[in-house]
Design an enzyme around this catalytic site. Structure first.
Site, short mmCIF file in Angstrom:
data_model
loop_
_atom_site.label_atom_id
_atom_site.label_comp_id
_atom_site.label_asym_id
_atom_site.label_seq_id
_atom_site.Cartn_x
_atom_site.Cartn_y
_atom_site.Cartn_z
N HIS A 76 0.84 -1.20 0.00
CA HIS A 76 0.00 0.00 0.00
C HIS A 76 0.88 1.25 0.00
O HIS A 76 1.81 1.36 0.79
CB HIS A 76 -0.91 -0.01 1.23
CG HIS A 76 -1.80 1.20 1.33
ND1 HIS A 76 -1.77 2.06 2.40
CD2 HIS A 76 -2.76 1.67 0.50
CE1 HIS A 76 -2.66 3.01 2.23
NE2 HIS A 76 -3.28 2.80 1.08
N SER A 77 0.59 2.17 -0.91
CA SER A 77 1.22 3.49 -0.90
C SER A 77 2.75 3.40 -1.01
O SER A 77 3.26 2.82 -1.98
CB SER A 77 0.78 4.23 0.37
OG SER A 77 1.05 5.61 0.29
N TYR A 78 3.48 3.93 -0.03
CA TYR A 78 4.96 3.85 -0.02
C TYR A 78 5.44 2.41 -0.19
O TYR A 78 6.50 2.16 -0.79
CB TYR A 78 5.48 4.44 1.28
CG TYR A 78 6.79 3.88 1.78
CD1 TYR A 78 8.00 4.24 1.19
CD2 TYR A 78 6.81 2.98 2.86
CE1 TYR A 78 9.21 3.70 1.65
CE2 TYR A 78 8.00 2.46 3.32
CZ TYR A 78 9.20 2.81 2.72
OH TYR A 78 10.39 2.29 3.18
N GLY A 80 4.73 0.25 -2.14
CA GLY A 80 4.96 -0.17 -3.51
C GLY A 80 6.45 -0.29 -3.79
O GLY A 80 6.88 -1.19 -4.53
N HIS A 223 -7.73 6.96 0.04
CA HIS A 223 -6.45 6.24 -0.01
C HIS A 223 -6.43 4.99 0.86
O HIS A 223 -5.94 3.94 0.43
CB HIS A 223 -5.35 7.21 0.42
CG HIS A 223 -3.96 6.68 0.28
ND1 HIS A 223 -3.47 6.16 -0.91
CD2 HIS A 223 -2.95 6.60 1.17
CE1 HIS A 223 -2.21 5.80 -0.74
NE2 HIS A 223 -1.87 6.04 0.51
#
Length: 242
Positions: A76-78, A80, A223
């Site tokens: 998720h998010s960072y 990745g 998000h």
């Protein structure tokens, strides 16, 4: 039975998956959801030396220590960046990469390259007494909320798990130089609810690195979809495993 490894993003910890993980387990799958170094049960390890490489090691060590194979690796998010570099080290153990509203790097890129707005966070931290740490993003007026979470009770729960994020995580480059990584299938899940100004998502190429058509799914929410739409998210993740 599939094995899911769910990796949280910046400022969060493993508790953000509390609503999604049980749904995957109820469908008969194994689920691992570690807190990365500096978060949750590892909060005492937070320090200026913690970086992307630290978090990649967290994930790779878990995969190897638990002897996991055919892993559906979700970032998720960072995270990745985390799952990309982790899969680069153990591609033979990863069945699928899922980029959940995530930064998607190329080889040698940092979080700033993948999401340039993060440079503003680094600059703001540099002007403080603790230039190595970035506090959680503030709550914004509706419809943005706190990481896309707008329900007051959910926001209160989310605040209880948020903590500072080390600058080094945003400055270290992702490593994607293993040719075998290109053969790992990918799915991109985009949260298409309201997003704050400056958040720009890279277009997903028409073809995946393995040459097959890209898989892009959407969730009409903010998000932190694992909090706001856990049922719908779990259905998409179960579809990935086939």
């Amino acid at each position: 039975m599939s094995t899911y490894l769910l990796v949280h993003g910046a400022w969060h910890d493993a508790r953000c998956w509390d609503r999604t993980a049980p749904l995957l387990e109820a469908a008969g799958h194994r689920v691992f959801r570690p807190s990365l170094t500096g978060y949750g049960d590892k909060a005492h390890l937070l320090g200026p030396e913690v970086g992307l490489d630290t978090h990649v090691e967290d994930v790779v060590r878990l995969i190897e220590d638990e002897d996991l194979t055919d892993v559906v690796l979700v970032g998720h998010s960072y995270a990745g960046l985390v799952i990309s570099s982790a899969a680069n080290e153990v591609p033979e153990r990863v069945a699928h990469l899922v980029y959940l509203d995530a930064m998607v790097p190329e080889h040698g890129e940092t979080a700033v390259d993948a999401q340039p707005v993060t440079q503003h966070l680094i600059d703001a931290a540099a002007a403080t007494d603790a230039p190595w740490r970035i506090p959680p993003l503030p709550e914004l007026p509706p419809p943005f909320g706190l990481f896309g979470v707008t329900d007051p009770a959910d926001q209160e729960w989310l605040r209880g798990m948020l903590s500072d994020h080390p600058v080094r995580c945003l400055q270290q480059p992702a490593c994607l130089d293993n040719p075998s990584l290109r053969q790992v299938p990918r799915t991109h899940i985009h949260c298409v609810g309201a997003a704050p100004e400056g958040i720009v998502r890279r277009p997903v190429p028409a073809l995946q690195p393995d040459g097959t058509p890209s898989r892009v799914r959407e969730l009409p929410t903010g998000h932190d979809c694992m909090i706001t739409m856990p049922v719908e998210l779990s259905e998409l993740l179960l579809d990935v495993a086939g």
